[in-house]
Motif scaffolding. Structure first.
Motif, mmCIF file in Angstrom:
data_model
loop_
_atom_site.group_PDB
_atom_site.id
_atom_site.type_symbol
_atom_site.label_atom_id
_atom_site.label_comp_id
_atom_site.label_asym_id
_atom_site.label_seq_id
_atom_site.Cartn_x
_atom_site.Cartn_y
_atom_site.Cartn_z
ATOM 1 N N SER A 39 0.841 -1.210 0.000
ATOM 2 C CA SER A 39 0.000 0.000 0.000
ATOM 3 C C SER A 39 0.869 1.252 0.000
ATOM 4 C CB SER A 39 -0.919 0.008 1.221
ATOM 5 O OG SER A 39 -1.814 -1.085 1.198
ATOM 6 N N ILE A 40 1.948 1.220 0.783
ATOM 7 C CA ILE A 40 2.881 2.356 0.812
ATOM 8 C C ILE A 40 3.508 2.549 -0.562
ATOM 9 C CG2 ILE A 40 5.031 3.240 1.783
ATOM 10 C CD1 ILE A 40 2.717 3.357 3.732
ATOM 11 N N SER A 41 3.855 1.466 -1.212
ATOM 12 C CA SER A 41 4.447 1.531 -2.549
ATOM 13 C C SER A 41 3.493 2.194 -3.538
ATOM 14 C CB SER A 41 4.824 0.125 -3.034
ATOM 15 O OG SER A 41 5.426 0.178 -4.298
ATOM 16 N N GLU A 42 2.201 1.856 -3.434
ATOM 17 C CA GLU A 42 1.188 2.486 -4.293
ATOM 18 C C GLU A 42 1.065 3.982 -3.975
ATOM 19 O OE1 GLU A 42 -2.395 0.328 -3.734
ATOM 20 O OE2 GLU A 42 -1.649 -1.523 -4.655
ATOM 21 N N ASP A 43 1.113 4.308 -2.694
ATOM 22 C CA ASP A 43 1.060 5.726 -2.283
ATOM 23 C C ASP A 43 2.219 6.504 -2.908
ATOM 24 O OD1 ASP A 43 -1.056 4.966 -0.712
ATOM 25 O OD2 ASP A 43 0.036 5.075 1.184
#
Length: 270
Positions: A39-43
């Motif tokens: 999710s952080i990577s997508e952010d």
């Protein structure tokens, strides 16, 4: 701290802007905001696209166990030119001329908004270089060097023209002052600069180049390397041996009799 995605992206963006040139692992964000690493990577991907489209800066992803993301601030050439053109108008004001043909710069170099933008422009011009420290000479160049160092996220060191006991052991060099043609001396604390550092020299106004030549000599005493020289403004009418430098503003004429100052964009845009 559990946050919604929209809230998380705001705080991650703020963190990156305030920690330029610093590698931060995705795990740091994942643990802090209680989110999956994916999710952080997508952010980060969304923030990266927004930053680049708005020309706020670039985000580089470093892969591997010790990888993460690095934010590099940038500024568009259009925005930079608009900012410097406004400074051209400010510097062209007739009441800036001081006795001896000097220009009053203190108000410009003490305004936080101006310093912040000038720091962005200079730092962006050297963003592809590895810089360990920013060097300037006391005193007028200090706020400018601080602004540049803040954007680059590196220390800045202050060369002094007089010896202070609070500096401890110092290294000194002689240089020829461009304004007086006298042999003068400058000092730098031995603790200020690590050997083999890559240094960007920043100064407020370039006339004959004697002060900057002195700082370059100091770098040799510290076995350090000059990355580049950047000045807020230069007087193009002065003869100098220094040729490799970047200027934001170019002063081609200071007419004391008519109170006229001619200012153009510097060579940083060449």
């Amino acid at each position: 701290m559990k946050l919604k995605r929209s809230e998380r992206m705001v705080v991650i963006s703020n963190y990156l802007i305030n920690h330029p040139y610093q590698l931060t692992s995705l795990n740091t964000f994942a643990e802090k905001y209680e989110a999956a690493k994916s999710s952080i990577s997508e952010d980060i991907g969304i923030i990266k696209k927004a930053f680049e489209e708005s020309q706020i800066g670039e985000i580089e992803t470093v892969t591997g166990a010790s990888g993460g993301v690095v934010f590099t601030p940038t500024i568009s050439e259009k925005e930079a030119k608009e900012l410097i053109q406004e400074l051209c108008k400010r510097l062209s004001e007739s009441d800036r001329i001081l006795p001896g043909g000097y220009l009053y710069l203190s108000d410009l170099l003490s305004t936080p908004a101006i310093l912040k933008n000038v720091g962005r422009i200079i730092a962006s011009s050297f963003r592809d270089q590895k810089i360990d420290a920013v060097m300037t000479v006391a005193t007028k160049g200090v706020p400018l060097a601080n602004a540049v160092a803040n954007v680059l996220n590196v220390p800045f060191v202050i060369v002094r023209r007089d010896l202070k006991i609070t500096e401890g052991s110092t290294v000194s060099v002689n240089y020829v002052s461009g304004s007086s043609d006298r042999i003068e001396k400058m000092f730098l604390s031995k603790r200020s600069l690590q050997p083999n550092s890559r240094v960007l020299i920043v100064d407020d106004f370039l006339k004959g180049g004697g002060t900057i030549s002195g700082m370059i000599s100091l770098l040799k005493e510290f076995d350090s390397e000059l990355v580049g020289v950047a000045v807020f403004a230069e007087n193009t009418k002065e003869e100098r041996d220094l040729h490799d430098y970047k200027s934001l503003l170019s002063v081609s004429d200071i007419d004391v009799k008519t109170n006229r100052v001619t200012v153009d964009l510097g060579n940083i845009f060449d």
